[in-house]
Design a protein around this motif. Structure first.
Motif, PDB file in Angstrom:
ATOM      1  N   VAL A  71       0.840  -1.202   0.000  1.00 55.79           N
ATOM      2  CA  VAL A  71       0.000   0.000   0.000  1.00 55.79           C
ATOM      3  C   VAL A  71       0.876   1.252   0.000  1.00 55.79           C
ATOM      4  CG1 VAL A  71      -1.850   1.246   1.174  1.00 55.79           C
ATOM      5  CG2 VAL A  71      -1.743  -1.269   1.308  1.00 55.79           C
ATOM      6  N   ASN A  73       1.550   5.096   0.330  1.00 46.67           N
ATOM      7  CA  ASN A  73       0.738   6.079   1.067  1.00 46.67           C
ATOM      8  C   ASN A  73       1.334   7.470   1.111  1.00 46.67           C
ATOM      9  OD1 ASN A  73       2.859   5.642   2.815  1.00 46.67           O
ATOM     10  ND2 ASN A  73       1.597   5.558   4.657  1.00 46.67           N
ATOM     11  N   TRP A  93      -0.373  13.810  -6.237  1.00 45.96           N
ATOM     12  CA  TRP A  93      -0.866  12.587  -5.582  1.00 45.96           C
ATOM     13  C   TRP A  93      -2.364  12.673  -5.346  1.00 45.96           C
ATOM     14  CZ3 TRP A  93       2.312   8.449  -3.879  1.00 45.96           C
ATOM     15  CH2 TRP A  93       1.677   7.497  -3.077  1.00 45.96           C
ATOM     16  N   PRO A  99      -3.229   6.750  -5.012  1.00 46.70           N
ATOM     17  CA  PRO A  99      -3.390   5.460  -4.332  1.00 46.70           C
ATOM     18  C   PRO A  99      -4.179   4.452  -5.167  1.00 46.70           C
ATOM     19  CG  PRO A  99      -3.696   7.246  -2.767  1.00 46.70           C
ATOM     20  CD  PRO A  99      -3.580   7.886  -4.127  1.00 46.70           C
ATOM     21  N   ALA A 103      -2.410   1.341  -7.169  1.00 48.73           N
ATOM     22  CA  ALA A 103      -2.977   0.031  -6.814  1.00 48.73           C
ATOM     23  C   ALA A 103      -3.389  -0.741  -8.062  1.00 48.73           C
ATOM     24  CB  ALA A 103      -4.169   0.212  -5.880  1.00 48.73           C
ATOM     25  N   TRP A 380       5.668   3.638   1.649  1.00 47.47           N
ATOM     26  CA  TRP A 380       4.736   2.512   1.716  1.00 47.47           C
ATOM     27  C   TRP A 380       4.334   2.243   3.154  1.00 47.47           C
ATOM     28  CZ3 TRP A 380       3.664  -0.431  -2.809  1.00 47.47           C
ATOM     29  CH2 TRP A 380       4.434  -0.109  -3.929  1.00 47.47           C
ATOM     30  N   SER A 416       1.624   8.922   6.218  1.00 50.85           N
ATOM     31  CA  SER A 416       2.299   9.769   5.249  1.00 50.85           C
ATOM     32  C   SER A 416       2.871  10.987   5.964  1.00 50.85           C
ATOM     33  CB  SER A 416       1.313  10.217   4.170  1.00 50.85           C
ATOM     34  OG  SER A 416       0.316  11.059   4.736  1.00 50.85           O
TER      35      SER A 416
END
Length: 445
Positions: A71, A73, A93, A99, A103, A380, A416
């Motif tokens: 994941v 982040n 982002w 995300p 993914a 991550w 984050s």
């Protein structure tokens, strides 16, 4: 070696077509549409419908479990969390919903062996997209495979009946087009062909090719080396379903010799007279007995299916409870040991897929004119700690070991930089409020 755009177009369209059958097969295995067991050329539709019930999405379960530990982040630029480039990438982002984009690219890499990221421009802002391996191909740099020597995206617009191919070369890109149908009116089924025509002039752009390939280990999907095990599981399930279905249609017979005619000489329809029904009672002649086939014990088939699932979990280094839910009833130590293989695998895949993701973000910085040579780093969530209970236990242990709260927030909670800063502000406000209340209490005393 290809040098001109037309030569690269021919080479890449052939490469794209060559791997299409394999990519299509991997898609089937990862979306619950694996080839059906015991399939024949003249299979009846009713049997096909029955076969479909024998498939379980083992490939999809495997990829879902592993991707759940991968994941991304956040992003960091340079040594500090706050600088113009980092702030700009955080907006990229957010605006590109990275995300989700990342993914999707990770899922494509795990389930088909390849995922692609493309950094483009729209109204002056960078746009990062995840592209399907069915439409995208690149010629990786032999030294740095996440960089491309050339790249191609081929797609079809059904509304206008045209095929398009966008070719990237260092510093230039060219759009090609052709009809979606051949000269005899049939629909094209491949990207190769000599009838592609340039659409517009050759465009120039600055920087390296903005196409980045996420390649899985050994260029294979996660379950590809173990397709035989999936097929064995599906075949075993089909056999169990067949045996179970037959139990609903037990064979019965009359032993003793029933007469064919009654006292008046009329034929007797014994099948109608002895038609089974709830509450039915039959008055059988003396000396007549009813035989019924015995039930088959399907427990060995169920046990065999669980054994196959355990084998699949073992060879893919996946927790058994992903495939057998009751496998989670074990000690905490046993559960931790079960997840070790998947955690190590997740760390390996993260290491392989980080570079192309960082390359896409670096291209976005170049579009914004903010590339000053600082290192771009994708952050991550720790793959060791996925659930809240895992994170809480690890955070408590790290605190006891003397780790700072900021280290715990980053390396265990997987926050984050923005979330860490927000959390530190909230903690400072809580401490200030507590100090005010304590001071007020002391003054009253």
């Amino acid at each position: 070696m290809a040098t001109t755009p037309d030569e690269w177009l021919k080479r890449l369209t052939l490469k794209l077509d060559t791997r299409q059958p394999r990519i299509a097969l991997m898609r089937k295995y990862s979306t619950g549409d694996a080839p059906m067991p015991e399939m024949g050329k003249n299979t009846r539709a009713s049997w096909v419908a029955f076969q479909k019930r024998a498939r379980t999405d083992m490939g999809g379960l495997l990829c879902s479990s592993l991707s759940g530990r991968m994941v991304p982040n956040g992003v960091r630029v340079g040594e500090t969390a706050n600088n113009p480039a980092a702030d700009a990438l955080r907006r990229v982002w957010r605006d590109n919903r990275l995300p989700v984009v990342f993914a999707d690219a990770i899922w494509n890499a795990l389930s088909t062996s390849y995922g692609y990221l493309v950094t483009g421009v729209r109204t002056g802002d960078p746009v990062i997209t995840s592209e399907q391996p069915e439409q995208m191909i690149s010629a990786p740099d032999p030294v740095q495979p996440w960089r491309a020597q050339a790249a191609l995206k081929a797609w079809r617009d059904d509304e206008v009946g045209r095929d398009y191919a966008l070719l990237w070369l260092p510093g230039t890109r060219q759009l090609y087009t052709r009809s979606s149908k051949t000269s005899n009116g049939s629909i094209r089924e491949s990207a190769t062909g000599s009838d592609w025509e340039p659409l517009g002039e050759l465009e120039e752009y600055a920087g390296p090719i903005p196409v980045f390939e996420l390649a899985n280990k050994n260029g294979m999907s996660e379950f590809e080396p173990h397709i035989d095990v999936i097929d064995r599981i599906n075949l075993g399930k089909l056999q169990r379903l067949v045996v179970t279905a037959m139990q609903a249609y037990k064979q019965r017979a009359m032993k003793g010799g029933l007469p064919d005619k009654d006292e008046e000489g009329n034929d007797i329809d014994w099948a109608k007279l002895f038609e089974p029904a709830p509450g039915a009672l039959w008055d059988l002649p003396e000396g007549i007995d009813v035989w019924e086939s015995q039930s088959t014990d399907i427990r060995p088939l169920l046990d065999g299916e669980k054994t196959d699932l355990r084998d699949f979990a073992a060879v893919t280094q996946s927790p058994i409870d992903v495939f057998i839910p009751d496998g989670q009833n074990q000690s905490a130590t046993g559960a931790a040991n079960v997840h070790k293989g998947e955690i190590m695998k997740a760390k390996d895949r993260i290491a392989r897929m980080t570079a192309p993701m960082e390359g896409a973000l670096l291209s976005a910085l170049r579009i914004l004119g903010l590339d000053d040579g600082s290192t771009v780093q994708v952050l991550w969530e720790p793959p060791e700690h996925v659930s809240l209970s895992e994170k809480s236990a690890a955070a408590a242990q790290a605190k006891t070991a003397g780790k700072s709260q900021r280290w715990i927030d980053q390396h265990i909670w997987g926050m984050s930089p923005d979330e860490i800063a927000e959390e530190e502000t909230a903690r400072a406000a809580e401490q200030l409020s507590a100090a005010v209340l304590i001071g007020a209490g002391s003054g009253n005393a």
